[in-house]
Scaffold this motif. Structure first.
Motif, PDB file in Angstrom:
ATOM      1  N   CYS A   1      33.325  42.267  40.370  1.00 56.25           N
ATOM      2  CA  CYS A   1      32.670  41.670  41.533  1.00 56.25           C
ATOM      3  C   CYS A   1      31.182  41.450  41.297  1.00 56.25           C
ATOM      4  N   SER A   2      30.552  42.391  40.610  1.00 55.34           N
ATOM      5  CA  SER A   2      29.118  42.255  40.339  1.00 55.34           C
ATOM      6  C   SER A   2      28.827  41.084  39.415  1.00 55.34           C
ATOM      7  N   GLU A   3      29.839  40.668  38.647  1.00 56.71           N
ATOM      8  CA  GLU A   3      29.698  39.510  37.763  1.00 56.71           C
ATOM      9  C   GLU A   3      30.155  38.224  38.441  1.00 56.71           C
ATOM     10  N   GLY A   4      30.512  38.314  39.718  1.00 60.26           N
ATOM     11  CA  GLY A   4      30.985  37.141  40.452  1.00 60.26           C
ATOM     12  C   GLY A   4      32.440  36.825  40.258  1.00 60.26           C
ATOM     13  N   ARG A   5      33.187  37.702  39.574  1.00 63.54           N
ATOM     14  CA  ARG A   5      34.603  37.469  39.316  1.00 63.54           C
ATOM     15  C   ARG A   5      35.440  38.190  40.370  1.00 63.54           C
ATOM     16  N   ASP A   6      35.361  37.700  41.603  1.00 60.82           N
ATOM     17  CA  ASP A   6      36.141  38.295  42.692  1.00 60.82           C
ATOM     18  C   ASP A   6      37.637  38.311  42.373  1.00 60.82           C
ATOM     19  N   ASP A   7      38.077  37.331  41.595  1.00 58.67           N
ATOM     20  CA  ASP A   7      39.497  37.213  41.268  1.00 58.67           C
ATOM     21  C   ASP A   7      39.981  38.321  40.336  1.00 58.67           C
ATOM     22  N   LEU A   8      39.061  39.087  39.783  1.00 57.99           N
ATOM     23  CA  LEU A   8      39.424  40.193  38.888  1.00 57.99           C
ATOM     24  C   LEU A   8      39.043  41.544  39.471  1.00 57.99           C
ATOM     25  N   CYS A   9      38.775  41.610  40.774  1.00 59.43           N
ATOM     26  CA  CYS A   9      38.332  42.851  41.418  1.00 59.43           C
ATOM     27  C   CYS A   9      39.301  44.000  41.128  1.00 59.43           C
ATOM     28  N   GLY A  10      38.803  45.043  40.496  1.00 61.74           N
ATOM     29  CA  GLY A  10      39.637  46.176  40.121  1.00 61.74           C
ATOM     30  C   GLY A  10      40.255  46.905  41.303  1.00 61.74           C
ATOM     31  N   PRO A  11      39.473  47.326  42.297  1.00 64.34           N
ATOM     32  CA  PRO A  11      40.047  48.028  43.451  1.00 64.34           C
ATOM     33  C   PRO A  11      41.068  47.204  44.226  1.00 64.34           C
ATOM     34  N   PHE A  12      40.895  45.885  44.259  1.00 63.32           N
ATOM     35  CA  PHE A  12      41.902  45.064  44.947  1.00 63.32           C
ATOM     36  C   PHE A  12      43.268  45.243  44.294  1.00 63.32           C
ATOM     37  N   PHE A  13      43.316  45.155  42.977  1.00 64.54           N
ATOM     38  CA  PHE A  13      44.604  45.277  42.289  1.00 64.54           C
ATOM     39  C   PHE A  13      45.087  46.726  42.248  1.00 64.54           C
ATOM     40  N   GLU A  14      44.179  47.659  42.047  1.00 64.84           N
ATOM     41  CA  GLU A  14      44.582  49.054  41.869  1.00 64.84           C
ATOM     42  C   GLU A  14      44.942  49.734  43.190  1.00 64.84           C
ATOM     43  N   LEU A  15      44.250  49.386  44.258  1.00 69.32           N
ATOM     44  CA  LEU A  15      44.493  50.027  45.550  1.00 69.32           C
ATOM     45  C   LEU A  15      45.332  49.162  46.479  1.00 69.32           C
ATOM     46  N   ASN A  16      44.890  47.928  46.707  1.00 64.96           N
ATOM     47  CA  ASN A  16      45.619  47.110  47.685  1.00 64.96           C
ATOM     48  C   ASN A  16      46.948  46.621  47.143  1.00 64.96           C
ATOM     49  N   ARG A  17      46.941  46.012  45.975  1.00 65.01           N
ATOM     50  CA  ARG A  17      48.177  45.418  45.472  1.00 65.01           C
ATOM     51  C   ARG A  17      49.196  46.455  45.003  1.00 65.01           C
ATOM     52  N   LEU A  18      48.748  47.615  44.564  1.00 65.13           N
ATOM     53  CA  LEU A  18      49.693  48.642  44.108  1.00 65.13           C
ATOM     54  C   LEU A  18      50.048  49.649  45.193  1.00 65.13           C
ATOM     55  N   LYS A  19      49.085  49.979  46.069  1.00 64.96           N
ATOM     56  CA  LYS A  19      49.298  51.054  47.020  1.00 64.96           C
ATOM     57  C   LYS A  19      49.233  50.618  48.477  1.00 64.96           C
ATOM     58  N   GLY A  20      48.830  49.381  48.733  1.00 59.83           N
ATOM     59  CA  GLY A  20      48.733  48.912  50.114  1.00 59.83           C
ATOM     60  C   GLY A  20      47.590  49.532  50.882  1.00 59.83           C
ATOM     61  N   GLN A  21      46.505  49.840  50.178  1.00 58.91           N
ATOM     62  CA  GLN A  21      45.363  50.516  50.789  1.00 58.91           C
ATOM     63  C   GLN A  21      44.111  49.651  50.724  1.00 58.91           C
ATOM     64  N   LEU A  22      43.114  50.024  51.541  1.00 53.75           N
ATOM     65  CA  LEU A  22      41.787  49.444  51.402  1.00 53.75           C
ATOM     66  C   LEU A  22      40.938  50.390  50.545  1.00 53.75           C
ATOM     67  N   TYR A  23      39.650  50.121  50.462  1.00 53.01           N
ATOM     68  CA  TYR A  23      38.895  50.649  49.330  1.00 53.01           C
ATOM     69  C   TYR A  23      38.322  52.043  49.517  1.00 53.01           C
ATOM     70  N   ASP A  24      38.707  52.705  50.620  1.00 54.49           N
ATOM     71  CA  ASP A  24      38.459  54.143  50.735  1.00 54.49           C
ATOM     72  C   ASP A  24      39.722  54.927  50.380  1.00 54.49           C
ATOM     73  N   GLY A  25      40.757  54.209  49.890  1.00 53.95           N
ATOM     74  CA  GLY A  25      42.000  54.855  49.496  1.00 53.95           C
ATOM     75  C   GLY A  25      42.959  55.143  50.634  1.00 53.95           C
ATOM     76  N   THR A  26      42.756  54.516  51.795  1.00 57.12           N
ATOM     77  CA  THR A  26      43.675  54.695  52.922  1.00 57.12           C
ATOM     78  C   THR A  26      44.023  53.332  53.512  1.00 57.12           C
ATOM     79  N   THR A  27      45.147  53.280  54.234  1.00 60.40           N
ATOM     80  CA  THR A  27      45.513  52.087  54.972  1.00 60.40           C
ATOM     81  C   THR A  27      44.893  52.142  56.364  1.00 60.40           C
ATOM     82  N   ARG A  28      44.807  50.991  57.011  1.00 56.34           N
ATOM     83  CA  ARG A  28      44.330  50.962  58.393  1.00 56.34           C
ATOM     84  C   ARG A  28      45.496  50.942  59.380  1.00 56.34           C
TER      85      ARG A  28
END
Length: 369
Positions: free
Chosen positions: A97-124
């Motif tokens: 994200c800091s490089e402008g590559r939103d499409d490669l955001c690590g937490p999006f794939f690791e938390l949201n796409r794998l676990k269904g969570q947002l970036y504090d590690g919990t779902t809403r």
């Protein structure tokens, strides 16, 4: 609130009452106006893409902000504002994200796409009994949804928010493929394989970027007729014609500069690859059902200097506002792409028609129905 919840792949989506979510740091709560139905949801519904259950799907949305969470670092967002929400929700802080590559955001794939969570590690999302419910992106097949502030863009008053639900995935993904994946240049020729929600938008956006020839390839004549109305210069029904022969005939024996593949099946991959000219670029966009493979002819790819450039979504913070602006200016006919509207209670019927290939363009859940 009411939400379409996936608890079991054998039962599919079932509408039930769950708790209304609340936003946390740098998040907004929206009242959902409409949510688009996408093929990637189908893969989750049928268990072909692994995702936690219970879950709420729905990842392209338009709605009205009813609450700003703490520390929203944007001054252009306010309560009462209509917004488009993007499926690809960048955290805004990781290296990508800091490089402008939103499409490669690590937490999006690791938390949201794998676990269904947002970036504090919990779902809403929670059931009425406080059972956690996973979120596929923002989980917008519900009356309310929490979205990171990084992944919303204000909608002008002139934009109809119901069909505009498709801007956050179908149009955004198409923009990313044309602008970022292909880096399409003025005067180039393109083929678009599969002209559903994403493919229809690729046709329009490629036209706006100056493509001189746009060949739409599909198996359904009604979809090809719609593609002509959206800007395709030529059409090929792959059930009736040899794709390579027809595309090369239409391009004077050369093939196209860029071939977009928008369905994620081995046969559509092949159609895109065989359409390329020497030195051409193939841009695959469609997600396969689970782990799928597509054959690539090694020697032809090497000797003809052809490229395969995967494209997932777009750079949300830069590209979603651009997509909204194109819609507002009439350069994306988003209203014409939405051919069906369903109530939340009828969402399963909508996905069933989508699976059968009976939805031209895109369908949406209209929360007012």
């Amino acid at each position: 609130m009411r939400a379409a919840v996936l608890r079991n792949v054998t039962k599919g989506l079932e509408v039930e009452e769950i708790k209304t979510p609340r936003p946390k740091d740098n998040e907004v709560l929206i009242k959902v106006i409409a949510c688009g139905l996408c093929h990637s949801d189908l893969h989750v519904i049928h268990g072909k893409i692994a995702f936690p259950s219970p879950s709420v799907l729905g990842h392209e949305v338009a709605g009205e902000i009813i609450e700003l969470g703490p520390n929203v670092g944007r001054t252009d967002l306010r309560v009462g504002q209509r917004v488009s929400g993007a499926f690809l929700m960048p955290c805004g802080q990781c290296e990508a994200c800091s490089e402008g590559r939103d499409d490669l955001c690590g937490p999006f794939f690791e938390l949201n796409r794998l676990k269904g969570q947002l970036y504090d590690g919990t779902t809403r999302l929670e059931s009425l009994d406080s059972e956690p419910i996973a979120m596929y992106s923002m989980g917008a097949l519900a009356e309310y949804a929490v979205i990171p502030a990084t992944s919303v863009a204000p909608l002008p008053e002139s934009v109809d928010p119901i069909p505009a639900a498709i801007l956050g995935c179908a149009a955004l993904t198409a923009y990313g493929a044309v602008r970022r994946g292909a880096d399409l240049r003025y005067g180039e020729s393109v083929a678009v394989v599969a002209t559903g929600g994403v493919g229809s938008n690729i046709i329009q956006i490629a036209k706006e970027f100056g493509a001189k020839q746009i060949i739409a390839i599909d198996v359904a004549d009604d979809k090809l007729e719609a593609a002509i109305r959206l800007g395709a210069t030529d059409v090929v029904n792959s059930m009736d014609d040899d794709v390579r022969e027809r595309v090369f005939s239409l391009t004077g024996g050369r093939g196209v500069d860029v071939a977009f593949e928008a369905l994620g099946r081995p046969e559509t991959w092949n159609s895109a690859l065989v359409s390329l000219k020497d030195g051409g670029r193939m841009v695959p966009i469609g997600l396969g059902a689970g782990v799928q493979e597509a054959a690539v002819e090694i020697n032809r790819t090497v000797r003809r200097s052809q490229s395969i450039l995967g494209s997932y979504g777009a750079r949300t913070r830069q590209d979603l506002p651009a997509v909204v602006e194109m819609a507002a200016q009439g350069k994306i006919s988003y209203q014409d792409i939405v051919s069906r509207r369903f109530s939340l209670e009828d969402v399963s019927a909508g996905y069933s028609l989508l699976e059968q290939g009976k939805v031209q363009g895109r369908a949406v859940v209209d929360m007012a129905l």
